[in-house]
Write a protein that holds these residues in place. Structure first.
Motif, PDB file in Angstrom:
ATOM      1  N   ALA A   8      -8.346   2.276  13.406  1.00 16.45           N
ATOM      2  CA  ALA A   8      -6.907   2.031  13.329  1.00 16.45           C
ATOM      3  C   ALA A   8      -6.144   3.316  13.032  1.00 16.45           C
ATOM      4  O   ALA A   8      -5.097   3.585  13.635  1.00 16.45           O
ATOM      5  CB  ALA A   8      -6.610   0.978  12.264  1.00 16.45           C
ATOM      6  N   LEU A   9      -6.652   4.131  12.122  1.00 17.72           N
ATOM      7  CA  LEU A   9      -5.993   5.385  11.788  1.00 17.72           C
ATOM      8  C   LEU A   9      -6.042   6.353  12.966  1.00 17.72           C
ATOM      9  O   LEU A   9      -5.079   7.092  13.219  1.00 17.72           O
ATOM     10  CB  LEU A   9      -6.641   6.015  10.556  1.00 17.72           C
ATOM     11  CG  LEU A   9      -6.370   5.312   9.223  1.00 17.72           C
ATOM     12  CD1 LEU A   9      -7.247   5.902   8.121  1.00 17.72           C
ATOM     13  CD2 LEU A   9      -4.902   5.427   8.824  1.00 17.72           C
ATOM     14  N   PHE A 136      -7.086  -5.312  -2.677  1.00 20.67           N
ATOM     15  CA  PHE A 136      -5.742  -5.124  -2.142  1.00 20.67           C
ATOM     16  C   PHE A 136      -5.513  -5.901  -0.845  1.00 20.67           C
ATOM     17  O   PHE A 136      -4.367  -6.063  -0.418  1.00 20.67           O
ATOM     18  CB  PHE A 136      -5.470  -3.634  -1.940  1.00 20.67           C
ATOM     19  CG  PHE A 136      -5.611  -2.844  -3.200  1.00 20.67           C
ATOM     20  CD1 PHE A 136      -4.609  -2.864  -4.163  1.00 20.67           C
ATOM     21  CD2 PHE A 136      -6.768  -2.113  -3.452  1.00 20.67           C
ATOM     22  CE1 PHE A 136      -4.751  -2.166  -5.353  1.00 20.67           C
ATOM     23  CE2 PHE A 136      -6.913  -1.395  -4.633  1.00 20.67           C
ATOM     24  CZ  PHE A 136      -5.905  -1.426  -5.594  1.00 20.67           C
ATOM     25  N   LEU A 137      -6.585  -6.386  -0.255  1.00 21.32           N
ATOM     26  CA  LEU A 137      -6.463  -7.186   0.957  1.00 21.32           C
ATOM     27  C   LEU A 137      -6.171  -8.651   0.655  1.00 21.32           C
ATOM     28  O   LEU A 137      -5.893  -9.423   1.573  1.00 21.32           O
ATOM     29  CB  LEU A 137      -7.745  -7.076   1.785  1.00 21.32           C
ATOM     30  CG  LEU A 137      -8.001  -5.705   2.421  1.00 21.32           C
ATOM     31  CD1 LEU A 137      -9.405  -5.637   3.006  1.00 21.32           C
ATOM     32  CD2 LEU A 137      -6.961  -5.409   3.489  1.00 21.32           C
ATOM     33  N   LEU A 178      -2.834  -0.727   4.269  1.00 23.39           N
ATOM     34  CA  LEU A 178      -3.144  -2.115   4.616  1.00 23.39           C
ATOM     35  C   LEU A 178      -2.505  -2.512   5.948  1.00 23.39           C
ATOM     36  O   LEU A 178      -3.112  -3.231   6.751  1.00 23.39           O
ATOM     37  CB  LEU A 178      -2.673  -3.047   3.505  1.00 23.39           C
ATOM     38  CG  LEU A 178      -3.283  -2.811   2.114  1.00 23.39           C
ATOM     39  CD1 LEU A 178      -2.669  -3.765   1.100  1.00 23.39           C
ATOM     40  CD2 LEU A 178      -4.794  -2.953   2.137  1.00 23.39           C
ATOM     41  N   ASN A 179      -1.280  -2.055   6.160  1.00 24.60           N
ATOM     42  CA  ASN A 179      -0.592  -2.399   7.410  1.00 24.60           C
ATOM     43  C   ASN A 179      -1.240  -1.742   8.619  1.00 24.60           C
ATOM     44  O   ASN A 179      -1.465  -2.378   9.654  1.00 24.60           O
ATOM     45  CB  ASN A 179       0.876  -1.992   7.331  1.00 24.60           C
ATOM     46  CG  ASN A 179       1.702  -2.953   6.492  1.00 24.60           C
ATOM     47  OD1 ASN A 179       1.310  -4.084   6.239  1.00 24.60           O
ATOM     48  ND2 ASN A 179       2.860  -2.504   6.046  1.00 24.60           N
ATOM     49  N   ASP A 183      -3.838  -4.654   9.552  1.00 24.31           N
ATOM     50  CA  ASP A 183      -2.812  -5.556  10.105  1.00 24.31           C
ATOM     51  C   ASP A 183      -2.258  -6.507   9.055  1.00 24.31           C
ATOM     52  O   ASP A 183      -2.081  -7.711   9.303  1.00 24.31           O
ATOM     53  CB  ASP A 183      -3.385  -6.373  11.272  1.00 24.31           C
ATOM     54  CG  ASP A 183      -3.914  -5.486  12.391  1.00 24.31           C
ATOM     55  OD1 ASP A 183      -3.226  -4.526  12.763  1.00 24.31           O
ATOM     56  OD2 ASP A 183      -5.034  -5.750  12.877  1.00 24.31           O
ATOM     57  N   ALA A 184      -1.964  -5.979   7.875  1.00 20.38           N
ATOM     58  CA  ALA A 184      -1.509  -6.821   6.776  1.00 20.38           C
ATOM     59  C   ALA A 184      -0.093  -7.357   6.986  1.00 20.38           C
ATOM     60  O   ALA A 184       0.286  -8.368   6.401  1.00 20.38           O
ATOM     61  CB  ALA A 184      -1.586  -6.053   5.464  1.00 20.38           C
ATOM     62  N   ASP A 185       0.706  -6.657   7.775  1.00 22.30           N
ATOM     63  CA  ASP A 185       2.070  -7.087   8.092  1.00 22.30           C
ATOM     64  C   ASP A 185       2.908  -7.306   6.824  1.00 22.30           C
ATOM     65  O   ASP A 185       3.611  -8.313   6.675  1.00 22.30           O
ATOM     66  CB  ASP A 185       2.046  -8.363   8.942  1.00 22.30           C
ATOM     67  CG  ASP A 185       3.385  -8.639   9.612  1.00 22.30           C
ATOM     68  OD1 ASP A 185       4.137  -7.680   9.855  1.00 22.30           O
ATOM     69  OD2 ASP A 185       3.689  -9.822   9.863  1.00 22.30           O
TER      70      ASP A 185
END
Length: 207
Positions: A8-9, A136-137, A178-179, A183-185
């Motif tokens: 993702a990064l 944190f998730l 997280l976002n 995909d924490a949105d």
């Protein structure tokens, strides 16, 4: 979990913050445990004139001799927690933020060995602690404070892990992680993402 974050990064386009501020960098260290990776935090020393008693990531202002902001993050991590550069694998960077002290801060994410020995520099830190990334998730652990900023009210995130409150830029960096990575949105209306607000804020601080 780490592979997902790295992908993702890697695919996330690097954003810029269009403000003319001195630069700083921090390292968001994550351990390489295959089942339960942890995030490394520091607790700033109570005797410091700025950020005293706050939870933070290792980092600081860029020196003129630093060849890059990544180098700044690594140098500060060595000075603060005795983490050597050869123990850090870069995973990517998060979005830059403006601090309330008039710095443009760029966060980098780095993978470190789970068993690496870390030692706090007691001139700057009171301690080092770890928290599971999985903590944190879980949405129930995300909370919000309301602050007033130039006459407007904003919701800013924070987390409470054991006896530590993780707030300010550190919490914003976690939300960004997280976002982007998972995909924490999570919606966040932190006012200093707006260049016009940052300019007003820095002008006020310089008076």
């Amino acid at each position: 979990m780490i592979n997902k974050l790295y992908k993702a990064l890697t695919n996330n386009p690097e954003s810029e913050l269009a403000v003319d501020l001195p630069e700083a960098a921090v390292l968001l260290p994550i351990t390489d445990h295959p089942r339960n990776p942890e995030i490394i935090f520091t607790l700033r020393a109570a005797h410091l004139s700025t950020h005293s008693g706050e939870v933070a990531f290792p980092g600081g202002k860029r020196d003129e001799s630093d060849q890059s902001l990544w180098f700044t993050a690594l140098r500060e991590s060595y000075e603060e927690i005795n983490l050597t550069a050869d123990h850090v694998t870069p995973l990517g960077r998060l979005n830059p933020l403006a601090s309330r002290f008039g710095l443009k801060v760029v966060p980098f994410v780095g993978l470190i060995p789970s068993q690496v020995a870390l030692t706090p520099n007691l001139d700057e830190l009171d301690l080092i602690f770890r928290a599971p990334l999985a903590f944190f998730l879980e949405p129930r652990h995300l909370k919000f404070d309301q602050i007033e900023f130039f006459g407007e009210f904003y919701q800013i995130p924070y987390f409470c892990y054991e006896q530590f409150k993780i707030w300010g830029l550190t919490a914003l960096m976690l939300v960004d992680l997280l976002n982007i990575g998972f995909d924490a949105d999570i919606s966040c209306d932190w006012p200093q993402r707006d260049p016009e607000i940052i300019d007003k804020f820095v002008s006020m601080k310089n008076k």
